[in-house]
Write a protein that holds these residues in place. Structure first.
Motif, PDB file in Angstrom:
ATOM      1  N   ASP A 115     -26.281   4.882 -13.798  1.00 52.08           N
ATOM      2  CA  ASP A 115     -26.568   3.479 -13.483  1.00 52.08           C
ATOM      3  C   ASP A 115     -26.304   2.601 -14.697  1.00 52.08           C
ATOM      4  N   THR A 116     -25.378   1.644 -14.540  1.00 56.66           N
ATOM      5  CA  THR A 116     -25.103   0.686 -15.598  1.00 56.66           C
ATOM      6  C   THR A 116     -25.038  -0.715 -14.999  1.00 56.66           C
ATOM      7  N   ALA A 117     -24.575  -1.688 -15.791  1.00 57.25           N
ATOM      8  CA  ALA A 117     -24.456  -3.071 -15.344  1.00 57.25           C
ATOM      9  C   ALA A 117     -23.557  -3.819 -16.313  1.00 57.25           C
ATOM     10  N   LYS A 118     -22.845  -4.813 -15.816  1.00 55.47           N
ATOM     11  CA  LYS A 118     -22.036  -5.645 -16.705  1.00 55.47           C
ATOM     12  C   LYS A 118     -22.925  -6.305 -17.756  1.00 55.47           C
ATOM     13  N   LEU A 127     -14.940   0.908 -16.007  1.00 53.79           N
ATOM     14  CA  LEU A 127     -15.553   2.167 -15.586  1.00 53.79           C
ATOM     15  C   LEU A 127     -14.513   3.238 -15.256  1.00 53.79           C
ATOM     16  N   GLU A 181     -20.289  -1.036 -19.868  1.00 57.96           N
ATOM     17  CA  GLU A 181     -19.481  -0.419 -18.811  1.00 57.96           C
ATOM     18  C   GLU A 181     -18.308   0.368 -19.398  1.00 57.96           C
ATOM     19  N   THR A 220     -23.020   0.063 -10.649  1.00 58.32           N
ATOM     20  CA  THR A 220     -23.021  -1.066 -11.575  1.00 58.32           C
ATOM     21  C   THR A 220     -23.549  -2.290 -10.832  1.00 58.32           C
ATOM     22  N   LYS A 221     -23.584  -3.437 -11.535  1.00 57.97           N
ATOM     23  CA  LYS A 221     -24.267  -4.594 -10.966  1.00 57.97           C
ATOM     24  C   LYS A 221     -23.469  -5.872 -11.182  1.00 57.97           C
ATOM     25  N   VAL A 234     -17.021   1.846  -7.033  1.00 58.71           N
ATOM     26  CA  VAL A 234     -18.346   2.334  -7.417  1.00 58.71           C
ATOM     27  C   VAL A 234     -19.030   2.823  -6.146  1.00 58.71           C
ATOM     28  N   GLN A 236     -14.701  -4.853 -13.811  1.00 55.71           N
ATOM     29  CA  GLN A 236     -15.772  -3.868 -13.954  1.00 55.71           C
ATOM     30  C   GLN A 236     -15.262  -2.472 -13.609  1.00 55.71           C
ATOM     31  N   HIS A 289     -27.689  -8.090  -9.689  1.00 55.90           N
ATOM     32  CA  HIS A 289     -28.639  -7.806 -10.760  1.00 55.90           C
ATOM     33  C   HIS A 289     -29.923  -8.633 -10.684  1.00 55.90           C
TER      34      HIS A 289
END
Length: 293
Positions: A49-52, A105, A57, A82-83, A110, A101, A116
């Protein structure tokens, strides 16, 4: 290391499966995120689990490639989340942002794309853009983060696709029962960020006592309580011993009495909440960091 317990086991409302435990990388630099992700994959983790907003990323993408190579696995063995960055909210901006994004990645899709934060006046249009991303196959599922009852109710009135997940702050001291109840009534899965309460819960005597009884750590007891509460957990760590420890929660169960005792710790005191986060940019740092290696 092959760990069947870390493979998908909860079915979302669009019938795709998600692991109950994964790795979070909030606050990790690109370099540390790359190392942590690679280590997690070697320890059998599937969900990343990640996010901009995290600015990592690129590191996560590198870590995925390294981890897959070492583990002899391929992209389809993972579940990548991601988010949508709040600075990219709105219909067209959210659509325009996803390709960058995915490039960072190093994937063409995704498994889960989350909004977010519910940026007021924009979240419905953002969701409409996310629905387009979903229908285009760039996300296998879409969901939200940090939506309260009011905003989620409003979103559901306007949405064509029901969110698969609401990722919220959830741990033994923060239950958000009204949000959880609404989500469960609509078939929306709860996922916990800060499942260990930023480490502040680990010294609680109750949790220590339960941990001793099971020959486990307090962190493992907390994560087990959450999993038994039908909540997905994504504890963040960049340390290999902790990454391995967090995954070692599937060989014991908490009793109904132990579950109830931990339930009683609820205080509903949030560490940070969206009243402070009605933002449109990047409150936590330089947006240029997003592209830094």
């Amino acid at each position: 290391m092959h760990n069947e317990a870390l493979e998908p086991k909860i079915k979302l409302n669009n019938d795709i499966e998600i692991p109950v435990l994964g790795l979070g990388v909030w606050k990790a630099s690109n370099a540390k995120a790359a190392t942590a992700v690679s280590m997690a994959i070697s320890h059998g983790y599937v969900l990343i689990d990640t996010a901009k907003q995290y600015g990592n990323e690129l590191g996560v993408g590198n870590g995925i490639q390294d981890g897959l190579k070492v583990a002899g696995k391929n992209r389809d063995d993972l579940f990548i989340t991601t988010k949508v960055y709040s600075g990219d909210q709105g219909y067209q901006p959210s659509i325009d942002a996803i390709d960058g994004q995915l490039e960072r990645l190093q994937t063409d899709h995704v498994d889960l794309l989350l909004m977010h934060w519910p940026v007021n006046d924009l979240y419905n249009e953002t969701w409409r853009g996310m629905e387009q991303i979903y229908h285009a196959g760039k996300a296998r599922a879409i969901g939200v983060c940090n939506f309260d009852v009011e905003r989620l109710t409003d979103l559901l009135k306007n949405a064509s696709v029901t969110p698969a997940i609401n990722q919220i702050e959830f741990n033994p001291r923060i239950h958000q029962q009204a949000v959880v109840d609404l989500c469960r009534s609509k078939g929306i899965q709860i996922e916990a960020w800060s499942p260990l309460g930023n480490g502040k819960l680990l010294e609680l005597p109750l949790l220590n006592n339960i941990a001793v009884a099971h020959k486990k750590t307090s962190a493992q007891v907390i994560l087990r309580w959450e999993v038994q509460s039908n909540v997905i957990v994504i504890p963040k760590s960049v340390h290999e011993d902790r990454i391995a420890e967090n995954a070692d929660i599937f060989d014991f169960s908490l009793s109904a009495d132990e579950m109830d005792q931990i339930n009683q710790l609820n205080e509903e005191h949030h560490s940070r909440w969206y009243d402070d986060y009605q933002w449109y940019g990047n409150p936590d740092g330089d947006p240029n960091r997003i592209m830094q290696a």
